[in-house]
Design a protein around this motif. Structure first.
Motif, PDB file in Angstrom:
ATOM      1  N   CYS A   1       0.838  -1.195   0.000  1.00  0.00           N
ATOM      2  CA  CYS A   1       0.000   0.000   0.000  1.00  0.00           C
ATOM      3  C   CYS A   1       0.872   1.243   0.000  1.00  0.00           C
ATOM      4  N   ASP A   2       0.585   2.147  -0.926  1.00  0.00           N
ATOM      5  CA  ASP A   2       1.229   3.456  -0.945  1.00  0.00           C
ATOM      6  C   ASP A   2       0.366   4.378  -0.096  1.00  0.00           C
ATOM      7  N   VAL A   3       0.847   4.732   1.090  1.00  0.00           N
ATOM      8  CA  VAL A   3       0.010   5.500   2.022  1.00  0.00           C
ATOM      9  C   VAL A   3      -0.183   6.943   1.587  1.00  0.00           C
ATOM     10  N   THR A   4       0.484   7.375   0.512  1.00  0.00           N
ATOM     11  CA  THR A   4       0.219   8.710  -0.020  1.00  0.00           C
ATOM     12  C   THR A   4      -0.923   8.691  -1.032  1.00  0.00           C
ATOM     13  N   ASP A   5      -1.475   7.503  -1.278  1.00  0.00           N
ATOM     14  CA  ASP A   5      -2.590   7.348  -2.211  1.00  0.00           C
ATOM     15  C   ASP A   5      -3.853   7.055  -1.397  1.00  0.00           C
ATOM     16  N   ALA A   6      -4.772   7.998  -1.332  1.00  0.00           N
ATOM     17  CA  ALA A   6      -5.962   7.872  -0.484  1.00  0.00           C
ATOM     18  C   ALA A   6      -6.818   6.668  -0.860  1.00  0.00           C
ATOM     19  N   GLN A   7      -6.928   6.398  -2.154  1.00  0.00           N
ATOM     20  CA  GLN A   7      -7.750   5.258  -2.577  1.00  0.00           C
ATOM     21  C   GLN A   7      -7.135   3.938  -2.140  1.00  0.00           C
ATOM     22  N   GLN A   8      -5.813   3.835  -2.230  1.00  0.00           N
ATOM     23  CA  GLN A   8      -5.153   2.610  -1.781  1.00  0.00           C
ATOM     24  C   GLN A   8      -5.359   2.398  -0.280  1.00  0.00           C
TER      25      GLN A   8
ATOM     26  N   TRP B   1       0.361  14.177   5.492  1.00  0.00           N
ATOM     27  CA  TRP B   1      -0.933  13.848   4.898  1.00  0.00           C
ATOM     28  C   TRP B   1      -1.243  12.351   4.927  1.00  0.00           C
ATOM     29  N   ALA B   2      -0.241  11.511   4.769  1.00  0.00           N
ATOM     30  CA  ALA B   2      -0.487  10.062   4.840  1.00  0.00           C
ATOM     31  C   ALA B   2      -0.990   9.668   6.224  1.00  0.00           C
ATOM     32  N   HIS B   3      -0.431  10.283   7.276  1.00  0.00           N
ATOM     33  CA  HIS B   3      -0.907  10.007   8.635  1.00  0.00           C
ATOM     34  C   HIS B   3      -2.373  10.417   8.791  1.00  0.00           C
TER      35      HIS B   3
ATOM     36  N   GLN C   1      -7.957   8.896   9.307  1.00  0.00           N
ATOM     37  CA  GLN C   1      -9.354   9.065   8.909  1.00  0.00           C
ATOM     38  C   GLN C   1     -10.012   7.725   8.609  1.00  0.00           C
ATOM     39  N   ASN C   2      -9.307   6.873   7.891  1.00  0.00           N
ATOM     40  CA  ASN C   2      -9.870   5.560   7.570  1.00  0.00           C
ATOM     41  C   ASN C   2      -9.992   4.689   8.803  1.00  0.00           C
ATOM     42  N   ALA C   3      -9.025   4.797   9.712  1.00  0.00           N
ATOM     43  CA  ALA C   3      -9.119   4.047  10.965  1.00  0.00           C
ATOM     44  C   ALA C   3     -10.343   4.482  11.759  1.00  0.00           C
TER      45      ALA C   3
ATOM     46  N   VAL D   1     -13.635   3.078  10.397  1.00  0.00           N
ATOM     47  CA  VAL D   1     -13.911   1.698  10.803  1.00  0.00           C
ATOM     48  C   VAL D   1     -14.235   1.637  12.294  1.00  0.00           C
ATOM     49  N   MET D   2     -13.477   2.361  13.107  1.00  0.00           N
ATOM     50  CA  MET D   2     -13.696   2.326  14.554  1.00  0.00           C
ATOM     51  C   MET D   2     -15.074   2.852  14.935  1.00  0.00           C
ATOM     52  N   LYS D   3     -15.547   3.906  14.265  1.00  0.00           N
ATOM     53  CA  LYS D   3     -16.872   4.439  14.568  1.00  0.00           C
ATOM     54  C   LYS D   3     -17.966   3.463  14.144  1.00  0.00           C
ATOM     55  N   ALA D   4     -17.732   2.732  13.060  1.00  0.00           N
ATOM     56  CA  ALA D   4     -18.703   1.708  12.650  1.00  0.00           C
ATOM     57  C   ALA D   4     -18.793   0.609  13.693  1.00  0.00           C
ATOM     58  N   GLN D   5     -17.663   0.277  14.301  1.00  0.00           N
ATOM     59  CA  GLN D   5     -17.655  -0.739  15.366  1.00  0.00           C
ATOM     60  C   GLN D   5     -18.338  -0.219  16.622  1.00  0.00           C
TER      61      GLN D   5
END
Length: 675
Positions: A479-486, A533-535, A540-542, A545-549
């Motif tokens: 995963c390239d963490v600078t790519d939001a879609q990835q 920005w990668a952080h 944001q993605n974490a 998922v965490m809010k869905a849980q």
């Protein structure tokens, strides 16, 4: 079913074991046991057992008649001679005269009969193996046989299929009573090749390991022949919505609903047959009738949790999910209290969380404290679907009944198969590590796995990520963490694999140098993309998922001492790291209400893919130091290792009341200390 016995293979195993001092009959016993274990439609996860009667000599030189039987809980497909418990056959045979034998007395009798007290406990079906006269005995939970026995007219069906080759015995728990029933049946029918145990499985026997194995394959093949062509499209479909939420969105909600009573890993399974099963309009009838054999109940409980279809844009799936999960727990408690009264109230209720979740339109989830246990639950759920589908193809599936399920689920001898291992502190948690293919990330992946977490490793180098993950039993992906879609796809993949995310170690980074007044702005922007920005995108993605849980979570950032103590000509690296430190605190402020903690580790001078030997030489020169003095230039005078940083991340993950904190791991650097 194909007979996989090969004389060449058998002879090779005899020769190999002879060099280890193992007799030929034991080598053949191991060989055919493994052949049975390799057939997943015969046994899975510790199911089934095999035995052999032989002569053994004790330390004094005295010869005994012995029974060698598979130790409880071992898997047939990987059986070794040491996995066979050796017992004094004469002591066991003497138990035939008893009219009854309580569990505790049977445990004592089996323990006394062990030739070596240090050997593990033998199978709970040991007495049946001992009482039958044949030298070699095999026992499986063959799917095809269970599809026949688990019918209202199962006995009649089996008699029609097996004729005079096998006799049918009513269901009974393993022990003295079942052993005596089996022996009596064989005496009445001395020429049979096997015994069918209703709602349980099949025993075969013979003078040799090959004969017993061959009889098993032949009888199972007869059952398969009776079922051939049945069960392919037996379930009338219910009205399932056309548009459903994807698994990656459903899994965290399911995991969160279950994790309100503990921490769980999910294992998702789907296929045409599974979707047909969970999509049937009579799902509540056949899916909740009980496992295909009571032996499965200790792994998957008597019933699964059945959810409504996760429809897109209509209804509140998460709300219904929480309601159904609560109802399941209430029903399980009622089931326990009802049957515990039969036992005088002396049982202690086990965790009421479901171990199998069925989702119409999608598939099923196995649930467990670890990835291995969740996979076992999913495997057994899939096996139950195969058997129930076959059973419904020729009639109506019928289990051994709730009473028998409870008696097995709360039978101490059966529960012993699960073991009583100490639960590590992060069992049931999912940890994601970015930049995990080497250095600090790889050390962190190992540290979290050592504490029981299921680990997902992300790295720009996909092979490195997969290799590190494999070394700790985790899941790796490039995963390239600078790519939001990835990043989004990566978190969805992790949710599908494990069910969700609990801890994220945002560690990926790289160091750019340059005097800040003259550095090319492209260098600075590139550093910000990865080191800030990668952080943000990972976090944001974490949080998504965490809010869905709905059960909180933990964000951990690798911010480096550069965030508070800039080094000369290191601004392109330090500036985004400083921004990431404050990003960490913003997450603590904004998402504390969601139960999400956010902390950082400020590490300094750690050998890694970022701080290479070349970089060390450069930074040493910038500070006018030798490389050795540079790496050990702290109050403790010691070089700090990647493993030290990894431990800090684990410690913060375990610090449940700590958020917005920065932990330094630098051996003591006062210049980098926070005021």
């Amino acid at each position: 079913m194909k007979n996989r016995y090969q004389n060449k293979e058998a002879k090779a195993l005899i020769a190999r074991y002879r060099r280890q001092g193992v007799a030929a009959d034991m080598a053949l016993r191991i060989y055919t046991s493994r052949l049975l274990g390799a057939e997943k439609s015969l046994v899975i996860h510790g199911g089934g057992n095999t035995s052999m009667k032989t002569k053994v000599t004790d330390a004094s030189g005295m010869e005994f008649d012995a029974l060698c039987v598979k130790s409880s809980g071992h898997n047939l497909d990987a059986l070794e001679p040491d996995d066979m418990t050796v017992l004094d056959l004469s002591l066991l045979s003497g138990l035939k005269k008893l009219k009854s034998l309580p569990d505790q007395d049977m445990i004592k009798a089996l323990s006394r009969a062990k030739m070596d007290p240090a050997q593990p406990n033998p199978s709970v079906e040991t007495l049946l193996h001992a009482f039958l006269p044949d030298a070699f005995i095999d026992h499986t939970h063959a799917n095809a046989v269970l599809a026949l026995t688990n019918q209202p007219n199962g006995k009649q069906l089996c008699e029609e299929v097996f004729g005079d080759r096998a006799v049918v015995v009513p269901y009974a728990m393993s022990g003295l009573a079942l052993a005596k029933k089996a022996v009596a049946a064989q005496r009445r029918h001395p020429n049979i090749h096997g015994i069918v145990l209703m709602c349980h499985g099949l025993f075969t026997f013979g003078k040799t390991a090959k004969e017993s194995y061959t009889r098993m394959i032949r009888l199972v093949s007869q059952a398969e022949k009776r079922l051939k062509g049945k069960g392919k499209k037996v379930f009338a479909a219910s009205a399932t919505p056309k548009k459903l939420l994807p698994v990656a969105h459903v899994a965290p909600m399911v995991r969160g609903a279950l994790s309100r009573g503990g921490s769980w890993i999910l294992d998702f399974r789907t296929s045409d047959s599974i979707r047909q099963f969970v999509g049937g309009k009579d799902l509540a009838r056949y899916a909740q009738a009980g496992p295909v054999t009571p032996d499965h109940v200790i792994r998957i409980k008597p019933k699964p949790l059945i959810l409504p279809p996760p429809k897109v844009g209509g209804g509140n799936f998460q709300k219904e999910l929480l309601k159904e999960a609560a109802r399941f727990s209430d029903r399980y408690r009622a089931y326990f209290e009802k049957h515990n009264r039969r036992h005088g109230g002396d049982k202690t209720m086990r965790d009421p969380t479901p171990r199998v979740v069925l989702v119409p339109g999608l598939g099923l989830f196995g649930v467990g404290e670890t990835t291995r246990i969740a996979a076992i639950a999913a495997d057994m759920a899939a096996t139950n679907i195969d058997v129930i589908t076959a059973a419904e193809g020729i009639g109506t599936f019928k289990s051994a009944g709730e009473k028998n399920m409870f008696d097995i689920e709360y039978w101490a001898l059966e529960a012993a198969k699960l073991g009583a291992a100490k639960v590590p502190p992060l069992a049931g948690r999912v940890a994601v590590i970015t930049g995990g293919g080497s250095g600090i990330g790889a050390a962190t992946a190992k540290a979290f796995a050592d504490q029981g977490a299921a680990v997902a490793v992300m790295d720009l180098d996909g092979k490195a990520a997969i290799d590190v993950a494999a070394s700790v039993g985790g899941f790796g992906l490039g995963c390239d963490v600078t790519d939001a879609q990835q990043i989004e796809r990566a978190f969805d993949a992790i949710a599908e694999i494990y069910g969700g995310v609990d801890v994220v170690v945002s560690n990926a980074g790289a160091a750019w140098q340059g005097e800040i007044g003259s550095v090319d702005k492209a260098v600075l922007r590139k550093s910000f993309e990865l080191n800030f920005w990668a952080h943000q995108t990972v976090a944001q993605n974490a949080v998504r998922v965490m809010k869905a849980q709905g059960v909180g979570g933990c964000l951990l950032f690798n911010t480096s001492k550069q965030a508070v103590n800039p080094g000369a000509d290191f601004g392109p690296y330090g500036l985004p790291k400083a921004a990431t430190l404050f990003l960490m605190r913003q997450y603590a402020v904004d998402h504390g209400k969601d139960g999400i903690r956010s902390n950082a580790v400020n590490a300094d001078r750690i050998r890694s893919g970022l701080l290479t030997n070349g970089m060390i030489a450069s930074r040493s020169q910038a500070r006018g130091l030798t490389a050795e003095n540079y790496m050990g230039g702290n109050l403790l005078g010691e070089e700090v290792l990647a493993e030290d940083v990894a431990k800090a991340f684990v410690d913060l993950a375990l610090s449940l009341k700590t958020t917005g904190a920065v932990m330094t791991v630098d051996g003591g650097n006062i210049a980098a200390a926070l005021r």
